[in-house]
Design an enzyme around this catalytic site. Structure first.
Site: not given
Length: 359
Positions: A219, A141, A247, A243, A186
């Site tokens: 994942d 970001y 959610d 983020d 990851k």
């Protein structure tokens, strides 16, 4: 006590949920004898319309001087400029960076009375109590960006220092809770994640040997968050993964409208520290102006501000209990209701206030 609070209503449903939060804060101040000065300032799209800047200088200056900052939401289809610096979201990113708010805390605690609002089976929700710690000022970001018609690039970058400080925050929280930290990355693909995993492993071994460390690829973490949410205690991860995962985690409690967050910087050894507090939901332009937004996440963010920035644990707990009692009593906004009669934003806020004043 005396304190100055900056309120940033923002865009979309932000002003609507902020209005309910301000009413709750006023009741808290009256009941517990505090003198809270509220200053309202512009941010996001509303600031762009008024000043041409997503984060006006006056807003940033006020936030720097405040004891705590409350934010509603920013963004909307009205402000989709190709230049990221001319979008509402840039104001929020600039504010986080300017205030050094690198640690984002997002608690996920489903209520027994709300299990029917979640798409998950009730037996998977019992006893779930997760604290997600999201690194907030690094990663993709904030990396260098290029945007063109045929090619675009976002650079993801992390330093050892950035990883170290967020892992320490998360590990301290885990030490105070169940003693289990899950680090999400990851590392099988990304160089930044391999640095993240190496630094996390070292910090935990050297400084927190009493806290159990688990590494998960993002994942797999997304899958296990649904399959075995009760096994998580504290999760720590980088900016974008946090983020997305929070959610997803909102479905455990039934709605994004219920979840608060606290964005904090270094405490400098103080129990109280300035921070930015906001619900995890966005500006929801599709329901803006209808008066049906859920104010619970915004009001719960007030509770987090009372606790982390003002050091008012009793007041924070009273606010959280009032939200719980309202929901346990059947109060539902449109995002939570099935066949139940729904309350509008103001009515839900008043139901929470009723439990505050009756308590």
């Amino acid at each position: 006590m005396k304190a100055t609070i900056v309120a940033l209503p923002g865009d979309g449903i932000g002003p609507e949920v902020m209005a309910s939060a301000m009413e709750v804060l006023s009741v808290i101040a009256d009941q517990f004898g505090h003198e809270l000065t509220i200053q309202q300032h512009l941010i996001g799209g509303a600031a762009l319309d008024e000043t041409g800047q997503a984060l006006p200088t006056a807003t940033l200056d006020a936030c720097r001087q405040a004891d705590g900052v409350l934010l509603g939401a920013v963004g909307g289809p009205k402000w989709q400029d190709p230049d990221i610096n001319k979008r509402p979201e840039s104001g929020l990113l600039q504010l986080r960076a300017a205030l050094g708010l690198f640690a984002n805390l997002r608690p996920v605690v489903p209520l027994n009375s709300m299990h029917d609002a979640s798409p998950l089976k009730s037996d998977r929700l019992t006893g779930v109590d997760i604290m997600v710690v999201r690194e907030l000022t690094g990663g993709i970001y904030f990396g260098d960006k290029t945007e063109g018609v045929d090619v675009a690039e976002d650079v993801c970058r992390y330093t050892r220092e950035e990883v170290t400080r967020i892992v320490r925050v998360a590990a301290e929280l885990a030490r105070q809770r169940k003693g289990h930290l899950t680090s999400v990355d990851k590392s099988n693909v990304l160089a930044t994640s391999r640095l993240w995993r190496a630094v996390t492993t070292q910090i935990m071994a050297d400084e927190f040997p009493d806290v159990t460390l688990e590494h998960l690829l993002v994942d797999a973490a997304a899958m296990h968050l649904i399959a075995r949410p009760g096994n998580f205690d504290v999760m720590v991860t980088e900016n974008m993964f946090g983020d997305i995962l929070t959610d997803e985690a909102s479905m455990l409690v039934g709605s994004m409208g219920l979840l608060p967050s606290a964005s904090l910087g270094a405490d400098g050894g103080n129990a109280r520290r300035a921070g930015l507090y906001e619900p995890i939901h966005g500006s929801a332009p599709d329901i803006a102006g209808k008066g049906i937004a859920n104010p619970c996440g915004m009001i719960a963010s007030v509770a987090m501000m009372l606790r982390h920035s003002l050091g008012l644990e009793k007041e924070a707990a009273a606010t959280e209990l009032a939200i719980k009692l309202a929901l346990d009593g059947g109060a539902r906004t449109a995002d939570l209701a099935s066949s139940r009669q729904t309350l509008n934003t103001q009515q839900m806020g008043q139901r929470i206030i009723r439990h505050l004043t009756d308590g």
